[in-house]
Design a protein around this motif. Structure first.
Motif, mmCIF file in Angstrom:
data_model
loop_
_atom_site.group_PDB
_atom_site.id
_atom_site.type_symbol
_atom_site.label_atom_id
_atom_site.label_comp_id
_atom_site.label_asym_id
_atom_site.label_seq_id
_atom_site.Cartn_x
_atom_site.Cartn_y
_atom_site.Cartn_z
ATOM 1 N N GLY A 120 0.892 -1.310 -0.011
ATOM 2 C CA GLY A 120 -0.003 0.110 0.015
ATOM 3 C C GLY A 120 0.829 1.395 -0.079
ATOM 4 N N GLU A 121 2.248 1.260 -0.143
ATOM 5 C CA GLU A 121 3.037 2.319 -0.182
ATOM 6 C C GLU A 121 3.247 2.781 -1.548
ATOM 7 O OE1 GLU A 121 6.670 1.290 1.742
ATOM 8 O OE2 GLU A 121 5.732 0.605 3.552
ATOM 9 N N SER A 122 3.736 4.032 -1.422
ATOM 10 C CA SER A 122 3.834 4.828 -2.823
ATOM 11 C C SER A 122 5.159 4.399 -3.456
ATOM 12 C CB SER A 122 3.834 6.519 -2.746
ATOM 13 O OG SER A 122 2.372 6.937 -2.045
ATOM 14 N N ARG A 123 5.267 4.281 -4.671
ATOM 15 C CA ARG A 123 6.292 3.819 -5.339
ATOM 16 C C ARG A 123 6.638 4.879 -6.604
ATOM 17 N NH1 ARG A 123 8.150 0.837 -1.518
ATOM 18 N NH2 ARG A 123 6.823 -1.235 -1.288
ATOM 19 N N GLU A 124 7.797 5.176 -6.747
ATOM 20 C CA GLU A 124 8.360 5.853 -7.883
ATOM 21 C C GLU A 124 9.193 5.429 -8.827
ATOM 22 O OE1 GLU A 124 9.908 9.156 -6.070
ATOM 23 O OE2 GLU A 124 8.003 10.422 -5.642
ATOM 24 N N THR A 125 8.853 4.967 -10.160
ATOM 25 C CA THR A 125 9.979 4.408 -11.065
ATOM 26 C C THR A 125 10.128 5.001 -12.119
ATOM 27 O OG1 THR A 125 8.917 2.364 -9.915
ATOM 28 C CG2 THR A 125 10.327 2.143 -12.109
ATOM 29 N N PRO A 126 11.235 5.405 -12.363
ATOM 30 C CA PRO A 126 11.625 5.967 -13.684
ATOM 31 C C PRO A 126 11.509 4.936 -14.864
ATOM 32 C CG PRO A 126 13.631 5.701 -12.843
ATOM 33 C CD PRO A 126 12.647 5.297 -11.752
ATOM 34 N N VAL A 127 10.690 5.064 -16.109
ATOM 35 C CA VAL A 127 10.176 4.508 -17.171
ATOM 36 C C VAL A 127 10.242 5.129 -18.503
ATOM 37 C CG1 VAL A 127 8.390 3.037 -17.886
ATOM 38 C CG2 VAL A 127 8.541 3.303 -15.570
#
Length: 151
Positions: A54-61
């Protein structure tokens, strides 16, 4: 320091996960400063919510244009399995946002492309970045292609 300690305790891959996290954080900072390129590809930050945590995730794509305001992304994940961001995106599609270089987050609707739509989109991606077709040819699985459309 912490990754080495984990590695000594027998956690395989802890160091490489730590390095990937650091590289992603560096790329995210660049994107937020208005510089969004890597190896000749445009890059955005994909914001998802972890399907279990349920945690926020940030991924460069890396992304590829699809019409006027939609973007295509491809879930290669190093070839062997779908990346975690893909599973998180599909599990919590209504919470997804993207950040383009120097801009604020925009809510998006992800759509996994199938069949002829997927094939046509993948062809355009491969023409723009031939290395992606090369990676795909070495994998036993078909890389998912996702269209992100602003909500």
């Amino acid at each position: 320091m912490a990754p080495d300690r984990k590695r000594e305790k027998g956690t395989p891959g802890a160091f490489s996960r730590w390095m990937q996290h650091r590289a992603n954080a560096r790329m995210n900072r660049k994107i937020r400063k208005g510089k969004g390129g890597f190896m000749g590809m445009d890059v955005l930050i994909l914001n998802t919510v972890g399907r279990r945590s349920g945690e926020s995730r940030e991924t460069p794509v890396a992304w590829f244009a699809d019409g006027e305001d939609a973007r295509l992304i491809i879930a290669s994940g190093g070839g062997s399995r779908h990346p975690d961001w893909f599973a998180n995106l599909m599990a919590n599609a209504d919470k997804a946002t993207i950040e383009l270089p120097g801009r604020t987050a925009v809510p998006v609707t992800p759509q996994r492309l199938e069949g002829a739509d997927r094939d046509e989109a993948f062809k355009r991606i491969a023409e723009a970045q031939p290395r992606i077709a090369k990676y795909q040819s070495k994998s036993d699985r078909e890389y998912p292609v996702v269209r992100l459309t602003p909500r």
